[in-house]
Design a protein around this motif. Structure first.
Motif, PDB file in Angstrom:
ATOM      1  N   ILE A   1      -2.415 -14.325  11.401  1.00 49.08           N
ATOM      2  CA  ILE A   1      -1.257 -13.825  12.172  1.00 49.08           C
ATOM      3  C   ILE A   1      -1.369 -14.270  13.639  1.00 49.08           C
ATOM      4  CG2 ILE A   1      -0.071 -11.760  13.046  1.00 49.08           C
ATOM      5  CD1 ILE A   1       0.677 -12.201  10.183  1.00 49.08           C
TER       6      ILE A   1
ATOM      7  N   ARG B   1      -0.581 -11.570   2.479  1.00 51.48           N
ATOM      8  CA  ARG B   1      -1.823 -12.120   1.951  1.00 51.48           C
ATOM      9  C   ARG B   1      -1.705 -13.627   1.811  1.00 51.48           C
ATOM     10  NH1 ARG B   1      -3.298  -8.112   3.531  1.00 51.48           N
ATOM     11  NH2 ARG B   1      -4.299  -6.349   2.512  1.00 51.48           N
TER      12      ARG B   1
ATOM     13  N   ASN C   1       5.411  -5.047   8.945  1.00 45.49           N
ATOM     14  CA  ASN C   1       4.839  -5.209  10.279  1.00 45.49           C
ATOM     15  C   ASN C   1       5.580  -6.296  11.040  1.00 45.49           C
ATOM     16  OD1 ASN C   1       2.286  -3.436  10.263  1.00 45.49           O
ATOM     17  ND2 ASN C   1       2.183  -4.537   8.315  1.00 45.49           N
ATOM     18  N   ILE C   2       5.995  -5.976  12.233  1.00 43.02           N
ATOM     19  CA  ILE C   2       6.723  -6.933  13.064  1.00 43.02           C
ATOM     20  C   ILE C   2       5.890  -7.231  14.305  1.00 43.02           C
ATOM     21  CG2 ILE C   2       8.864  -7.347  14.350  1.00 43.02           C
ATOM     22  CD1 ILE C   2       9.345  -7.036  11.333  1.00 43.02           C
ATOM     23  N   SER C   3       5.583  -8.513  14.491  1.00 46.69           N
ATOM     24  CA  SER C   3       4.786  -8.895  15.662  1.00 46.69           C
ATOM     25  C   SER C   3       5.646  -8.835  16.925  1.00 46.69           C
ATOM     26  CB  SER C   3       4.221 -10.295  15.422  1.00 46.69           C
ATOM     27  OG  SER C   3       4.429 -11.126  16.526  1.00 46.69           O
TER      28      SER C   3
ATOM     29  N   VAL D   1       8.248 -13.013   4.981  1.00 51.43           N
ATOM     30  CA  VAL D   1       7.795 -11.673   4.596  1.00 51.43           C
ATOM     31  C   VAL D   1       9.013 -10.770   4.337  1.00 51.43           C
ATOM     32  CG1 VAL D   1       6.675  -9.580   5.484  1.00 51.43           C
ATOM     33  CG2 VAL D   1       5.535 -11.803   5.720  1.00 51.43           C
TER      34      VAL D   1
ATOM     35  N   GLN E   1      -5.989   4.168  12.452  1.00 52.70           N
ATOM     36  CA  GLN E   1      -7.119   4.453  11.563  1.00 52.70           C
ATOM     37  C   GLN E   1      -8.442   4.678  12.302  1.00 52.70           C
ATOM     38  OE1 GLN E   1      -8.196   0.983   8.931  1.00 52.70           O
ATOM     39  NE2 GLN E   1      -6.216   0.256   9.557  1.00 52.70           N
TER      40      GLN E   1
ATOM     41  N   GLN F   1     -10.798   7.588  10.843  1.00 52.86           N
ATOM     42  CA  GLN F   1     -12.163   7.280  10.410  1.00 52.86           C
ATOM     43  C   GLN F   1     -13.167   8.336  10.863  1.00 52.86           C
ATOM     44  OE1 GLN F   1     -13.101   3.268  11.854  1.00 52.86           O
ATOM     45  NE2 GLN F   1     -11.980   2.577  10.024  1.00 52.86           N
TER      46      GLN F   1
ATOM     47  N   GLN G   1       0.854  -1.190   0.000  1.00 47.98           N
ATOM     48  CA  GLN G   1       0.000   0.000   0.000  1.00 47.98           C
ATOM     49  C   GLN G   1       0.889   1.239   0.000  1.00 47.98           C
ATOM     50  OE1 GLN G   1      -2.561   0.918   3.422  1.00 47.98           O
ATOM     51  NE2 GLN G   1      -4.125   1.600   1.952  1.00 47.98           N
TER      52      GLN G   1
ATOM     53  N   ASP H   1      -0.412   1.977  14.832  1.00 49.76           N
ATOM     54  CA  ASP H   1      -1.658   2.088  15.606  1.00 49.76           C
ATOM     55  C   ASP H   1      -1.491   3.034  16.797  1.00 49.76           C
ATOM     56  OD1 ASP H   1      -2.333   0.082  13.852  1.00 49.76           O
ATOM     57  OD2 ASP H   1      -2.333  -1.515  15.338  1.00 49.76           O
TER      58      ASP H   1
ATOM     59  N   GLY I   1      -5.470   4.741   7.003  1.00 46.36           N
ATOM     60  CA  GLY I   1      -6.909   4.548   6.844  1.00 46.36           C
ATOM     61  C   GLY I   1      -7.655   5.766   6.314  1.00 46.36           C
TER      62      GLY I   1
ATOM     63  N   LEU J   1       1.899  -5.788   3.206  1.00 45.86           N
ATOM     64  CA  LEU J   1       0.862  -6.470   3.985  1.00 45.86           C
ATOM     65  C   LEU J   1       0.717  -7.894   3.454  1.00 45.86           C
ATOM     66  CD1 LEU J   1      -1.367  -3.334   3.963  1.00 45.86           C
ATOM     67  CD2 LEU J   1      -0.674  -4.477   6.092  1.00 45.86           C
TER      68      LEU J   1
ATOM     69  N   PRO K   1      -5.186 -11.632   7.328  1.00 46.96           N
ATOM     70  CA  PRO K   1      -4.075 -11.648   8.292  1.00 46.96           C
ATOM     71  C   PRO K   1      -4.569 -11.475   9.730  1.00 46.96           C
ATOM     72  CG  PRO K   1      -3.960  -9.695   6.871  1.00 46.96           C
ATOM     73  CD  PRO K   1      -5.027 -10.579   6.315  1.00 46.96           C
TER      74      PRO K   1
ATOM     75  N   GLY L   1      -4.178   5.108   2.642  1.00 45.56           N
ATOM     76  CA  GLY L   1      -5.590   4.756   2.718  1.00 45.56           C
ATOM     77  C   GLY L   1      -6.220   4.547   1.362  1.00 45.56           C
ATOM     78  N   TYR L   2      -7.435   3.999   1.401  1.00 41.82           N
ATOM     79  CA  TYR L   2      -8.140   3.661   0.170  1.00 41.82           C
ATOM     80  C   TYR L   2      -8.364   4.875  -0.723  1.00 41.82           C
ATOM     81  CZ  TYR L   2      -9.295  -0.724   2.634  1.00 41.82           C
ATOM     82  OH  TYR L   2      -9.243  -1.920   3.312  1.00 41.82           O
TER      83      TYR L   2
ATOM     84  N   GLU M   1       7.508  -1.643  11.441  1.00 38.84           N
ATOM     85  CA  GLU M   1       6.337  -1.113  12.146  1.00 38.84           C
ATOM     86  C   GLU M   1       6.066  -1.976  13.374  1.00 38.84           C
ATOM     87  OE1 GLU M   1       2.871  -0.289   9.796  1.00 38.84           O
ATOM     88  OE2 GLU M   1       3.998   0.970   8.389  1.00 38.84           O
TER      89      GLU M   1
END
Ligand code: C2E
Ligand code: CA
Ligand code: CA
Ligand code: CA
Length: 276
Positions: free
Chosen positions: A77, A62, A114-116, A93, A201, A205, A44, A178, A235, A60, A73, A255-256, A146
């Motif tokens: 995840i 998939r 993204n790192i968990s 990834v 997001q 929103q 994205q 986040d 977002g 991201l 995910p 975002g979209y 992230e």
């Protein structure tokens, strides 16, 4: 009443059994997918709010399963974390992102991953990441990690701080994902060697109609600036959200409104046409 109670009980048993069977099926499918490296990535764009120019990407993961279809995910995840497979998944990834960055090297745009929290907690994380990046010949500065606040706030805060300092010294970019939904204290935040805050997001929103969302977004932007950090909003779906963020001093977004996550090749052409 008694018999209906018994029926309900039976129904409950059957559905719990079915649930377990589904979970087990998904578990086996995930193991297979990892074994055969079947996970894919979408990207994205991150863009400058003022110009709409692409300034980077977020990768991201998939998973398209032949029978189960697209699994989100948000579902696999946590499952990978539960099964102790998140480091394997995360390395696949990272490897794919590095391959993509080899192809996009001339663009010199950072890609974030993204790192968990569990992945970061792995004692080998830093050295493995370093190895992957070296093998691919990618400049660490082209990778941004992230991390969520939950990654950073726990009993091993000192050990985490240590790791982040190492990553930073190696040249990786670090961002907090986040942001605003966790519990980072300002004093802890100040000690972290991070580059970017990502406004969650859920706040974006509700812009610009909801006063508290506006105040929170503005406060995060002001705080980022005060700490000398970059700030990006995720977002963004509507022009009014973008307008609010821009006037509040945020200069990047995702975002979209501009683009959903898409396969890399969808951008390769557009980017070469954009004169980078
Ligand atoms: P996230 O890191 O907060 O990612 C943002 C999510 O919002 C993504 O969902 C993205 O597709 C979606 N999104 C992007 N723009 C918009 C928008 O304008 N509106 C709305 N409503 N949504 C938008 P996705 O791809 O389903 O990922 C969900 C979560 O799964 C991610 O949240 C991240 O926490 C996790 N995840 C994704 N890929 C990876 C990965 O490779 N490794 C790890 N550890 N976690 C990942
Ligand atoms: Ca993210
Ligand atoms: Ca996020
Ligand atoms: Ca999220």
């Amino acid at each position: 009443a008694k018999s209906s109670g018994r029926n309900q009980f039976c129904f409950y048993q059957a559905s719990a059994g079915q649930q377990n069977a589904d979970e087990l099926k998904l578990e086996q499918a995930l193991r297979e997918a990892l074994k055969h490296q079947q996970l894919q990535l979408h990207y994205q764009p991150k863009f400058a709010l003022a110009s709409n120019h692409i300034v980077g990407f977020e990768a991201l993961v998939r998973w398209q399963h032949p029978q189960l279809g697209q699994v989100s995910p948000g579902r696999f995840i946590p499952l990978a974390e539960k099964l102790g497979l998140i480091s394997t998944l995360g390395e696949q990834v990272l490897q794919q992102v590095c391959q993509q960055q080899q192809q996009w090297q001339h663009l010199a745009l950072p890609v974030s991953v993204n790192i968990s929290a569990l992945q970061l907690a792995d004692a080998d994380f830093v050295s493995r990441l370093q190895h992957i990046v070296q093998q691919a010949g990618i400049a660490p500065g082209l990778l941004e990690l992230e991390l969520t606040e939950s990654c950073l706030i726990h009993e091993q805060a000192e050990q985490t701080l240590n790791q982040l300092t190492q990553l930073k010294a190696l040249g990786f970019k670090l961002s907090i994902d986040d942001f605003g939904t966790g519990y980072s204290s300002l004093s802890y935040l100040r000690r972290l060697p991070i580059d970017t805050l990502k406004i969650d997001q859920s706040f974006v929103q509700d812009l610009p109609g909801n006063i508290s969302a506006c105040q929170i977004a503005s406060a995060i932007i002001a705080m980022a600036k005060a700490l000398g950090l970059d700030v990006i909003a995720e977002g963004i779906e509507h022009q009014q959200q973008l307008d609010f963020l821009l006037q509040a001093g945020c200069d990047k977004g995702q975002g979209y409104l501009v683009s959903a996550p898409r396969p890399a090749q969808d951008f390769t052409k557009a980017l070469s046409a954009e004169n980078y």
